[in-house]
Structure formats: structure tokens, C-alpha cells
Write a protein that holds these residues in place. Structure first.
Motif, PDB file in Angstrom:
ATOM      1  N   ASN A   1       0.805  -1.216   0.000  1.00 49.25           N
ATOM      2  CA  ASN A   1       0.000   0.000   0.000  1.00 49.25           C
ATOM      3  C   ASN A   1       0.839   1.267   0.000  1.00 49.25           C
ATOM      4  OD1 ASN A   1      -2.636   1.209   0.137  1.00 49.25           O
ATOM      5  ND2 ASN A   1      -2.293   1.645   2.306  1.00 49.25           N
ATOM      6  N   ASN A   2       2.163   1.123   0.071  1.00 54.10           N
ATOM      7  CA  ASN A   2       3.077   2.266   0.130  1.00 54.10           C
ATOM      8  C   ASN A   2       2.692   3.234   1.246  1.00 54.10           C
ATOM      9  OD1 ASN A   2       4.833   1.752  -2.289  1.00 54.10           O
ATOM     10  ND2 ASN A   2       2.830   1.769  -3.294  1.00 54.10           N
ATOM     11  N   SER A   3       2.419   2.652   2.417  1.00 52.12           N
ATOM     12  CA  SER A   3       1.925   3.468   3.530  1.00 52.12           C
ATOM     13  C   SER A   3       2.763   3.296   4.792  1.00 52.12           C
ATOM     14  CB  SER A   3       0.462   3.110   3.835  1.00 52.12           C
ATOM     15  OG  SER A   3       0.305   1.728   4.114  1.00 52.12           O
ATOM     16  N   TYR A   4       4.030   2.960   4.644  1.00 55.25           N
ATOM     17  CA  TYR A   4       4.892   2.841   5.807  1.00 55.25           C
ATOM     18  C   TYR A   4       5.026   4.179   6.535  1.00 55.25           C
ATOM     19  CZ  TYR A   4       6.735  -1.856   4.794  1.00 55.25           C
ATOM     20  OH  TYR A   4       6.885  -3.197   4.607  1.00 55.25           O
ATOM     21  N   SER A   5       5.163   4.093   7.851  1.00 57.43           N
ATOM     22  CA  SER A   5       5.509   5.245   8.676  1.00 57.43           C
ATOM     23  C   SER A   5       6.799   4.936   9.419  1.00 57.43           C
ATOM     24  CB  SER A   5       4.395   5.538   9.683  1.00 57.43           C
ATOM     25  OG  SER A   5       4.354   4.513  10.680  1.00 57.43           O
ATOM     26  N   SER A   6       7.340   5.942  10.082  1.00 56.38           N
ATOM     27  CA  SER A   6       8.577   5.737  10.831  1.00 56.38           C
ATOM     28  C   SER A   6       8.407   4.756  11.970  1.00 56.38           C
ATOM     29  CB  SER A   6       9.083   7.073  11.377  1.00 56.38           C
ATOM     30  OG  SER A   6       9.512   7.913  10.325  1.00 56.38           O
ATOM     31  N   GLY A   7       7.170   4.541  12.399  1.00 59.27           N
ATOM     32  CA  GLY A   7       6.921   3.600  13.474  1.00 59.27           C
ATOM     33  C   GLY A   7       6.621   2.183  13.024  1.00 59.27           C
TER      34      GLY A   7
ATOM     35  N   ASN B   1      11.521  -0.474  11.020  1.00 62.74           N
ATOM     36  CA  ASN B   1      12.490  -0.523  12.118  1.00 62.74           C
ATOM     37  C   ASN B   1      13.274  -1.828  12.125  1.00 62.74           C
ATOM     38  OD1 ASN B   1      12.147   1.943  14.150  1.00 62.74           O
ATOM     39  ND2 ASN B   1      10.143   1.482  13.273  1.00 62.74           N
ATOM     40  N   ASN B   2      12.605  -2.929  11.811  1.00 60.47           N
ATOM     41  CA  ASN B   2      13.297  -4.220  11.809  1.00 60.47           C
ATOM     42  C   ASN B   2      14.262  -4.357  10.642  1.00 60.47           C
ATOM     43  OD1 ASN B   2      11.898  -4.957  14.111  1.00 60.47           O
ATOM     44  ND2 ASN B   2      10.300  -6.058  12.998  1.00 60.47           N
TER      45      ASN B   2
ATOM     46  N   PRO C   1      13.426   5.150  10.272  1.00 56.58           N
ATOM     47  CA  PRO C   1      12.749   4.514  11.409  1.00 56.58           C
ATOM     48  C   PRO C   1      12.846   5.341  12.683  1.00 56.58           C
ATOM     49  CG  PRO C   1      14.876   3.504  11.075  1.00 56.58           C
ATOM     50  CD  PRO C   1      14.699   4.495   9.947  1.00 56.58           C
ATOM     51  N   ASN C   2      11.848   5.158  13.536  1.00 59.20           N
ATOM     52  CA  ASN C   2      11.851   5.856  14.819  1.00 59.20           C
ATOM     53  C   ASN C   2      13.070   5.507  15.651  1.00 59.20           C
ATOM     54  OD1 ASN C   2       9.508   7.326  14.518  1.00 59.20           O
ATOM     55  ND2 ASN C   2       8.194   5.789  15.489  1.00 59.20           N
TER      56      ASN C   2
ATOM     57  N   GLU D   1      16.071   5.089  14.762  1.00 60.81           N
ATOM     58  CA  GLU D   1      17.195   5.946  14.377  1.00 60.81           C
ATOM     59  C   GLU D   1      16.938   7.389  14.745  1.00 60.81           C
ATOM     60  OE1 GLU D   1      20.999   6.868  12.715  1.00 60.81           O
ATOM     61  OE2 GLU D   1      20.050   4.968  13.305  1.00 60.81           O
ATOM     62  N   LEU D   2      15.732   7.868  14.507  1.00 62.58           N
ATOM     63  CA  LEU D   2      15.402   9.260  14.803  1.00 62.58           C
ATOM     64  C   LEU D   2      15.505   9.556  16.294  1.00 62.58           C
ATOM     65  CD1 LEU D   2      12.324   9.684  12.424  1.00 62.58           C
ATOM     66  CD2 LEU D   2      14.696  10.397  12.007  1.00 62.58           C
ATOM     67  N   ALA D   3      15.208   8.541  17.118  1.00 59.61           N
ATOM     68  CA  ALA D   3      15.247   8.742  18.560  1.00 59.61           C
ATOM     69  C   ALA D   3      16.655   8.707  19.137  1.00 59.61           C
ATOM     70  CB  ALA D   3      14.392   7.671  19.244  1.00 59.61           C
ATOM     71  N   THR D   4      17.593   8.085  18.435  1.00 64.78           N
ATOM     72  CA  THR D   4      18.943   7.906  18.978  1.00 64.78           C
ATOM     73  C   THR D   4      20.023   8.688  18.235  1.00 64.78           C
ATOM     74  OG1 THR D   4      19.254   5.917  17.633  1.00 64.78           O
ATOM     75  CG2 THR D   4      18.407   5.603  19.864  1.00 64.78           C
ATOM     76  N   ASN D   5      19.689   9.263  17.099  1.00 66.32           N
ATOM     77  CA  ASN D   5      20.671   9.977  16.286  1.00 66.32           C
ATOM     78  C   ASN D   5      20.175  11.398  16.059  1.00 66.32           C
ATOM     79  OD1 ASN D   5      22.509  10.960  14.457  1.00 66.32           O
ATOM     80  ND2 ASN D   5      22.182   9.348  12.910  1.00 66.32           N
ATOM     81  N   LYS D   6      20.668  12.333  16.857  1.00 66.36           N
ATOM     82  CA  LYS D   6      20.205  13.722  16.762  1.00 66.36           C
ATOM     83  C   LYS D   6      20.664  14.411  15.493  1.00 66.36           C
ATOM     84  CE  LYS D   6      21.930  14.929  20.796  1.00 66.36           C
ATOM     85  NZ  LYS D   6      22.337  13.614  21.369  1.00 66.36           N
ATOM     86  N   LEU D   7      21.621  13.829  14.768  1.00 61.12           N
ATOM     87  CA  LEU D   7      22.138  14.466  13.557  1.00 61.12           C
ATOM     88  C   LEU D   7      21.520  13.908  12.293  1.00 61.12           C
ATOM     89  CD1 LEU D   7      25.939  14.675  14.459  1.00 61.12           C
ATOM     90  CD2 LEU D   7      24.164  16.425  14.714  1.00 61.12           C
ATOM     91  N   TYR D   8      20.578  13.002  12.417  1.00 61.94           N
ATOM     92  CA  TYR D   8      19.982  12.400  11.204  1.00 61.94           C
ATOM     93  C   TYR D   8      19.242  13.475  10.389  1.00 61.94           C
ATOM     94  CZ  TYR D   8      17.811   9.036   8.094  1.00 61.94           C
ATOM     95  OH  TYR D   8      17.430   8.329   6.978  1.00 61.94           O
TER      96      TYR D   8
END
Length: 487
Positions: free
Chosen positions: A100-106, A111-112, A477-478, A480-487
Motif C-alpha cells: 500500500n506504500n503506507s509505511y511510517s517511521s513507526g 524498524n526491523n 525509522p523511529n 534511528e530518529l530517537a537515537t541519532n540527533k544528527l539524522y
């Protein structure tokens, strides 16, 4: 036969982006993937014996075999994005969001997949650093071979990441932001903050790794199964043809492919390396009775001791639970895939009037090997590059070699091969037939900057996705966004 040892390394820290102690264990196959008992080691000791180093190397393959990577589901994510599969269940646990091309960061899939790929990368980095820091434990040649394996697997993981999460190289010659390029072994979260390198920089590193891997890897191993499940020289060469094709660098595709297929007419085969790759007489052989033929350049083994079941297995999703059927108006309905083609019998089955995919047809515990690189792909990469550079005769010969293996009676109409553009489009169709279910349709659309087509039936539909749309590529993915402030 040689046994492959799974080693659990008991670290005093955690690997990057992992929430628990890193496990390094075996994924190499040795007569049904017999695995010796695991041993707990400290990080100071893990590179102190040849057997332990072997275990670390096997751990990279094990990470690559993650369910969301080359355990199989990654292939499904890329295939169902295209128009050839119709979803029935709308089950987010079995790839519906990819379809469906509807992935989200969560999304769990996102994430996997990210975690499995970066775990592979970090384990490769760990082996490279550990070999350098512990000279003499294995021979110089063996050390180089291990590093070559690590670089091949790191390159493959980065390629899968950049084509999934980065803009296509051909959009702007790789100028877009890509991914964090992590080349150091990380034992904790201290270096999580890392800005993204450009897509071009990621491709440069992939090719550097593959060139160095080609020079370092062994040309072959002692058994056909190891020649299929462990990286060797021609695996690095073959992967380069894929990478260069994604960059529209057709001259380099030709240069690399010619190492594995030096002839200008069929039958095409490899002569320069110890493993003599050639198309098998019947495509069914490589998916049903012999996973270790010379057509299978690199595959992921499955065994009763190490396989995936249920929703983690693409065999379950496609062939047991029947969650996708083949779109009758997709490649299934194209005249190029004639009813006389053996691939229809080999990879399709009819249930209630619909055609379902059975390239992975073993019942539970789903022991089909997962194909990563096949010689047929190399020939089709070569064919497209030859066509793009004006060598229509060579391109046609390569195309016909792949097609005639399964349907020798088929005659390509002149309109399908008579012009450069027509021939390229015919080769694209052949890719959809030959490589169906092996993870190529989504990436082929993106590398050619084509819209992802609309698809569906009376129950479920999804809209087309233009190259300019945000969901043309996967979201970060969340984790990465949660652990990498420079992304």
C-alpha cells in the motif's frame, strides 16, 4: 565436513541501536546447518582463536539472515510495491504497508529492516577491526578472506539500505542525503549521533568494499553448498553489476558482467573464476531440488535448526497462507510470459481461479533457500547495459538465453527487439518474469524513476506513487530518529 560454530559474545556493552546483548551466531550451512554448542566469551577473547574468529564471521551472515532482511521478508517488501501482486488480507504484519506504500517511521517492518541491516554492518565492522587488532591468529590469506567476506556483506547491507531509504541515485547523481555511513565497530551508544552521507558517498563506499572484496575473497570453497551460501569472488563481481545498473553506469555493468559471461552468444557461462556459473537447464531445479547449483551465486540457507515460520516466512505468506495472488493484468497477463513457459508451472499454482506464487514452496518448517544473487540476474543486468549502450545484438542474445531456458519455442516479435527502447522495455519485462518474487520490482521502478503503479481488485486498491512523493522511498525509522540527533 567442516562445522560452523555459533559464538555468543558476552559484551560489557551493547551494540549500536540494539536493546540487548549482541549475539554473534552461525548462519553457515553445513549438511542441514549443524551448529556446534554455543560458548560464552568475553569481548577480549573473541579474536584469540581461529574457531572464534570463524564464529564472528558466521555472525555477520546470521545478521544478514534476519527475518526482515534476507530471511526473506525484504524481498517481499520490494516485490509487492510493484503491480504484479494483489494483496488479500490487509495484514500489516505480512507486508500490506509495503504493498500500500503506507509505511511510517513507526512501522515494525521499517524498524526491523533498518536494525537487521545495521547489525550486519556493525558485525562486519567488528570483524574487520578485530582481524586488524589480532594479527597472526589465522594466516594472512585467511585473514584477508575474512575481511573480504565482511566487506562484501557490508556492501550488500548498505546497498539494500540506500535503495530503500535513499532517493534513487539517478534522480540527482546521488546528491541527495542518504544514510549514516558507519564504518567503525561500535560497542555502545556513544557514536549514535552521525549525520547522513550523500547517496553518492554511500555508493562510493559500496563499490570500494566490493572491489576490495573481489581481490580478497576466495574463488571457491570445498563444497557446492559453501559456494552458494558463502561469499566468493564472483559474488562480489555479480553484486557490482547490480550496483552499477542502479547508477546507470552501463559501461561498468558491461565490464563486470563480462568477467562472468565473456561469450557473445549462448550458452553463456563463467570461465575466469573457479566456480563456473551457468544457467541450469530447468529453473525448477534451483527452487525445488538443488539449491547449490552454479546458477545460485549467493543464497541464504535454511534448515530445520535455523529457519523462519509463520509470518516471518515469505513461504508462509505467499504459498501457505495465500495472502497475495498474481495480478492478472500485470506481468502474468503479458504475451511475453506465454502459457508454454516452464516458469508458469515452476512458480505458480492455481487456487479458486487465481494464480498464487510458489517459488518458495516447501511446507513448514519452510526450508527453501532465499536467493540473493543468481546468474540469470547477471545476464539480464548485462543485457540491459548492452542495450543501453547500443549493442542490440549482444543484448538480444543475453535476453534470449534467459527466456529460452524456460520457453525455447517463444519467438520475440521484431517490435520487441528492433529498437533500443523496445529492447530495453522487453528486458524489463523479462526481469519481472524471471526474477519474480526475488525482490527486484520495486527497486527496478525506482532506479528508472518510474511511478509505482496503482493496483488492486474489488476489495483492496492502492494509488500510484510518483517519484516526487514522500512515500516513494521508505521513511527513516523511529529507532534511528530517537537515537541519532544528527539524522
Amino acid at each position: 565436513m567442516k562445522k560452523y560454530y555459533g559464538i555468543i559474545i558476552k559484551y560489557k556493552f551493547i551494540f549500536l541501536l540494539l536493546s540487548s546483548t549482541a549475539l554473534v551466531s552461525s548462519c553457515e550451512k553445513n549438511d542441514k546447518l549443524t551448529i556446534a554448542p554455543e560458548t560464552t566469551l568475553s569481548d577480549e577473547d573473541v579474536f584469540k582463536t581461529p574457531a572464534r574468529i570463524e564464529g564472528v564471521a558466521n555472525g555477520i551472515y546470521k545478521a544478514l539472515k534476519g527475518a526482515s532482511l534476507y530471511g526473506g521478508r525484504y524481498l517481499m517488501y520490494q516485490d509487492v510495491r510493484g503491480e504484479d501482486f494483489i494483496n488479500i488480507t490487509a495484514n500489516t504484519y505480512t507486508g500490506y504497508d509495503a504493498w500500500n506504500n503506507s509505511y511510517s517511521s513507526g512501522s515494525n517492518d521499517i524498524n526491523n529492516l533498518w536494525s537487521a541491516a545495521y547489525t550486519t554492518i556493525n558485525r562486519a565492522n567488528t570483524l574487520i577491526a578485530g582481524i586488524a587488532a589480532n594479527p597472526g591468529v589465522v594466516s594472512t590469506q585467511k585473514a584477508a578472506e575474512y575481511v573480504g567476506e565482511a566487506k562484501f556483506l557490508r556492501a550488500l547491507a548498505y546497498y539494500d539500505l540506500v535503495i530503500s531509504f535513499g532517493q534513487p541515485y539517478n534522480k540527482d547523481a546521488g546528491a541527495s542525503k542518504g544514510l549514516p555511513l558507519r564504518l567503525n565497530a561500535e560497542a555502545g551508544p556513544e557514536n549514535n549521533d552521525l549525520a547522513r552521507s550523500s547517496v553518492a558517498e554511500i555508493y562510493t563506499q559500496i563499490l570500494k568494499d566490493l572491489n576490495e572484496a573481489e581481490a580478497a575473497l576466495p574463488q571457491n570453497y570445498t563444497t557446492n553448498d559453501l559456494n552458494t551460501t558463502r561469499a566468493h569472488t564472483s559474488a562480489a563481481i555479480a553484486l557490482k553489476t547490480r550496483v552499477y545498473l542502479s547508477m546507470n553506469n552501463y559501461a561498468k555493468v558491461i565490464e563486470e558482467a563480462a568477467k562472468l559471461a565473456p561469450q557473445s552468444t549462448a550458452p553463456f557461462s563463467t570461465t575466469a573464476t573457479a566456480v563456473k556459473h551457468v544457467l541450469q537447464p530447468a529453473i525448477a531445479t534451483i527452487f525445488t531440488s538443488d539449491y547449490a547449483t552454479t546458477e545460485s551465486i549467493f543464497s541464504i540457507p535454511m534448515s530445520t535448526l535455523d529457519s523462519y515460520t509463520g509470518q516471518s516466512s515469505i513461504a508462509y505468506i505467499y504459498n501457505t497462507n495465500l495472502e497475495y495472488y498474481l495480478n492478472p493484468t500485470g506481468i502474468l497477463g503479458d504475451a511475453q510470459w506465454a502459457t508454454t513457459d516452464a516458469r508458469r508451472t515452476a512458480v505458480l499454482k492455481t487456487v479458486s481461479g487465481k494464480q498464487y506464487f510458489k517459488k518458495y514452496a516447501k511446507p513448514s518448517p519452510f526450508l527453501d533457500y532465499i536467493p540473493v544473487i543468481r546468474y540469470a540476474e547477471v545476464l539480464l543486468n548485462y543485457a540491459e547495459a548492452a542495450a543501453r549502450t547500443g549493442n542490440l545484438l549482444l543484448a538480444t542474445n543475453l535476453l534470449k538465453a534467459v527466456h529460452a531456458r524456460s520457453d525455447a519455442s517463444y519467438v520475440f516479435p521484431a517490435t520487441a527487439t528492433g529498437t533500443q527502447q523496445a529492447l530495453v522495455e522487453t528486458i524489463w519485462k523479462e526481469r519481472r518474469i524471471e526474477l519474480l518474487g526475488e525482490g527486484f520490482r520495486g527497486t527496478d521502478l525506482l532506479r528508472n524513476l518510474q511511478s509505482i503503479p496503482a493496483k488492486g481488485d474489488g476489495n483492496l486498491q492502492t494509488s500510484a506513487v510518483a517519484p516526487s512523493a514522500a512515500n516513494y522511498i521508505f521513511p527513516a525509522p523511529n529507532t534511528e530518529l530517537a537515537t541519532n540527533k544528527l539524522y
